[in-house]
Design an enzyme around this catalytic site. Structure first.
Site, PDB file in Angstrom:
ATOM      1  N   GLY A  33       0.802  -1.215   0.000  1.00 20.85           N
ATOM      2  CA  GLY A  33       0.000   0.000   0.000  1.00 20.85           C
ATOM      3  C   GLY A  33       0.835   1.264   0.000  1.00 20.85           C
ATOM      4  O   GLY A  33       0.367   2.323  -0.437  1.00 20.85           O
ATOM      5  N   SER A  34       2.066   1.187   0.483  1.00 21.84           N
ATOM      6  CA  SER A  34       2.969   2.342   0.408  1.00 21.84           C
ATOM      7  C   SER A  34       3.677   2.374  -0.941  1.00 21.84           C
ATOM      8  O   SER A  34       3.812   3.431  -1.560  1.00 21.84           O
ATOM      9  CB  SER A  34       4.037   2.269   1.519  1.00 21.84           C
ATOM     10  OG  SER A  34       3.438   2.403   2.774  1.00 21.84           O
ATOM     11  N   SER A  75       7.189   4.294   3.578  1.00 20.89           N
ATOM     12  CA  SER A  75       6.584   3.202   4.365  1.00 20.89           C
ATOM     13  C   SER A  75       5.640   3.820   5.378  1.00 20.89           C
ATOM     14  O   SER A  75       6.081   4.597   6.245  1.00 20.89           O
ATOM     15  CB  SER A  75       7.653   2.380   5.095  1.00 20.89           C
ATOM     16  OG  SER A  75       7.033   1.520   6.030  1.00 20.89           O
ATOM     17  N   SER A  77       4.010   2.471   7.921  1.00 20.00           N
ATOM     18  CA  SER A  77       4.369   2.107   9.301  1.00 20.00           C
ATOM     19  C   SER A  77       5.769   2.593   9.653  1.00 20.00           C
ATOM     20  O   SER A  77       6.081   2.840  10.813  1.00 20.00           O
ATOM     21  CB  SER A  77       4.321   0.582   9.471  1.00 20.00           C
ATOM     22  OG  SER A  77       5.314  -0.017   8.638  1.00 20.00           O
ATOM     23  N   THR A  80       8.887  -1.405   7.479  1.00 17.90           N
ATOM     24  CA  THR A  80       8.876  -2.496   6.490  1.00 17.90           C
ATOM     25  C   THR A  80      10.300  -2.897   6.108  1.00 17.90           C
ATOM     26  O   THR A  80      11.122  -2.062   5.725  1.00 17.90           O
ATOM     27  CB  THR A  80       8.044  -2.050   5.271  1.00 17.90           C
ATOM     28  OG1 THR A  80       6.700  -1.880   5.737  1.00 17.90           O
ATOM     29  CG2 THR A  80       8.057  -3.063   4.158  1.00 17.90           C
ATOM     30  N   ARG A 127      -2.893   1.091   2.749  1.00 23.53           N
ATOM     31  CA  ARG A 127      -3.543   1.191   1.430  1.00 23.53           C
ATOM     32  C   ARG A 127      -4.680   2.198   1.428  1.00 23.53           C
ATOM     33  O   ARG A 127      -5.087   2.678   0.368  1.00 23.53           O
ATOM     34  CB  ARG A 127      -4.042  -0.186   0.983  1.00 23.53           C
ATOM     35  CG  ARG A 127      -5.094  -0.804   1.882  1.00 23.53           C
ATOM     36  CD  ARG A 127      -5.346  -2.251   1.528  1.00 23.53           C
ATOM     37  NE  ARG A 127      -6.392  -2.867   2.344  1.00 23.53           N
ATOM     38  CZ  ARG A 127      -6.226  -3.307   3.582  1.00 23.53           C
ATOM     39  NH1 ARG A 127      -5.054  -3.197   4.190  1.00 23.53           N
ATOM     40  NH2 ARG A 127      -7.229  -3.862   4.241  1.00 23.53           N
ATOM     41  N   GLU A 211      -6.551  -7.442  -0.754  1.00 24.66           N
ATOM     42  CA  GLU A 211      -6.450  -7.109   0.667  1.00 24.66           C
ATOM     43  C   GLU A 211      -7.799  -6.799   1.312  1.00 24.66           C
ATOM     44  O   GLU A 211      -8.013  -7.108   2.481  1.00 24.66           O
ATOM     45  CB  GLU A 211      -5.501  -5.924   0.870  1.00 24.66           C
ATOM     46  CG  GLU A 211      -4.054  -6.292   0.540  1.00 24.66           C
ATOM     47  CD  GLU A 211      -3.072  -5.199   0.941  1.00 24.66           C
ATOM     48  OE1 GLU A 211      -2.984  -4.862   2.126  1.00 24.66           O
ATOM     49  OE2 GLU A 211      -2.387  -4.676   0.034  1.00 24.66           O
ATOM     50  N   HIS A 227      -0.304 -10.248 -26.767  1.00 25.67           N
ATOM     51  CA  HIS A 227       0.809 -11.042 -27.278  1.00 25.67           C
ATOM     52  C   HIS A 227       1.041 -12.296 -26.446  1.00 25.67           C
ATOM     53  O   HIS A 227       2.040 -12.984 -26.622  1.00 25.67           O
ATOM     54  CB  HIS A 227       2.074 -10.188 -27.327  1.00 25.67           C
ATOM     55  CG  HIS A 227       1.905  -9.010 -28.243  1.00 25.67           C
ATOM     56  ND1 HIS A 227       2.174  -9.053 -29.594  1.00 25.67           N
ATOM     57  CD2 HIS A 227       1.420  -7.765 -28.005  1.00 25.67           C
ATOM     58  CE1 HIS A 227       1.894  -7.886 -30.143  1.00 25.67           C
ATOM     59  NE2 HIS A 227       1.421  -7.085 -29.196  1.00 25.67           N
ATOM     60  N   LYS A 322       4.925 -11.136   8.580  1.00 28.90           N
ATOM     61  CA  LYS A 322       5.976 -10.204   9.044  1.00 28.90           C
ATOM     62  C   LYS A 322       6.518 -10.647  10.400  1.00 28.90           C
ATOM     63  O   LYS A 322       7.719 -10.591  10.636  1.00 28.90           O
ATOM     64  CB  LYS A 322       5.417  -8.779   9.119  1.00 28.90           C
ATOM     65  CG  LYS A 322       5.216  -8.104   7.760  1.00 28.90           C
ATOM     66  CD  LYS A 322       4.650  -6.681   7.902  1.00 28.90           C
ATOM     67  CE  LYS A 322       4.498  -5.999   6.552  1.00 28.90           C
ATOM     68  NZ  LYS A 322       3.884  -4.671   6.616  1.00 28.90           N
TER      69      LYS A 322
END
Ligand code: PA5
Length: 325
Positions: A33-34, A75, A77, A80, A127, A211, A227, A322
């Site tokens: 989301g970042s 980021s 938060s 990350t 996000r 998400e 293609h 995480k």
């Protein structure tokens, strides 16, 4: 949270932002989301010949050694792992770094190293902070490069998204999103855009469906999909993709050749795969066009979640991963 997007773009339109070292190339490092703020910045800046690239990995690509871009670490938060790793690699190489975050380790490093930092309001899912992050990224890019002040395009974007959202679910965007969400039902969404604003919007749609609606979703772009992917929609293979539904993201600015390809491709796959929606961008600037196509996808993802009885907000499996890394 989606309803707050116009206010987020307006907030960014009024930002002064710190002075960022001059550079001809900006590499936006961030994930999820970042990180998508880098894709938005790339499509907006690329439209006027300013070199912005997005990087979504640990470390930095090898070419930074010769081009020496400004590293813009984003980021929400601030914690990350991949983004912190990119900043660490930039520090070792002596590259200029600037930071966008709500705090966390990234803000701590910026303060310790004297990197210009822009703090965006906290309290959202990353996000859902798209307007803050994209707006802040454009302000930082404009400070470093020849990109002109993004305030006017941010105001236009705020107005265009507000018009689509209306009040309390009344806007045209909600109506369109409810229809597409209804047609999607339990289908897997495949989103087709084309180079420019609908490319980043197609990416945003798929990730928001992942998400918020907790469902697989895939995106690709015209003309490349002509293609390869086109062949995969072979009617004899329907058992493999029978539950897919295609959404087209269209832009008045798309090349005539691309429009023709959309028309022909739809004719060719119509028998095999249902086209369940066509969304046109709104607005003048590339940013407004990307954001208006995106916000419909945001709404679709929440309507799909609602129909399935799913809470769109938490992303527990990302948190678990995480924690376990
Ligand atoms: O939407 C999410 O929660 C994720 O995609 C995060 O944005 C991603 O994991 C990166 O985290 P952050 O945005 O805090 O850097």
């Amino acid at each position: 949270m989606i309803e707050s997007l116009p206010a987020q773009y307006r907030w960014a339109a009024e930002l002064a932002g710190p002075k960022v070292p001059d550079s001809t190339t900006v590499l936006v490092c961030g994930m999820g989301g970042s990180g998508i703020s880098g894709d938005f910045a790339q499509v907006v800046a690329g439209g006027v010949g300013v070199d912005v690239r997005a990087h979504k990995d640990y470390g930095l690509p090898a070419w930074v050694g010769s081009i020496r871009p400004l590293i813009l670490a984003v980021s929400y938060s601030g914690n990350t792992a991949e983004t912190l790793s990119a900043v660490d690699a930039a520090r070792v190489l002596g590259l200029d770094v600037a930071v966008i975050s709500t705090g966390g380790e990234l803000a701590r490093i910026a303060a310790a190293e004297g990197y210009p930092a822009l703090l965006v309001p906290a309290g959202l899912q990353p996000r859902a902070a798209l307007g803050y992050l994209v707006g802040a990224a454009l302000v930082m890019v404009a400070s470093a490069t020849s990109l002109s002040n993004p305030a006017a395009m941010l105001v236009e974007t705020a107005q265009a998204t507000a018009d689509l959202l209306g009040t309390e679910g009344s806007g045209r965007g909600h109506e369109q999103a409810r229809a597409i969400a209804g047609a999607l039902e339990s289908r897997t969404a495949v989103i087709w855009g084309s180079a420019g604003p609908t490319e980043v919007a197609a990416q945003r749609w798929a990730k928001q469906l992942n998400e918020n609606a907790k469902t697989p979703a895939y995106w690709s772009t015209m003309p490349e999909l002509n293609h390869n992917e086109l062949v995969g929609w072979d009617s004899t293979r329907r058992e493999l993709y029978g539950s897919a539904g295609i959404v087209l993201l269209r832009d008045e600015g798309e090349r005539q050749e691309v429009s023709r390809r959309f028309d022909l491709t739809v004719e060719l796959v119509r028998e095999s795969a249902p086209i369940i929606g066509e969304v046109w961008t709104v607005g003048e600037s590339v940013l407004a066009r990307a954001a208006t196509a995106s916000v419909i996808g945001d709404l679709v993802s929440v309507y799909v979640a609602e129909a399935a009885g799913i809470d769109p907000v938490p992303v527990d499996v990302i948190t678990e991963l995480k924690d376990r890394l």
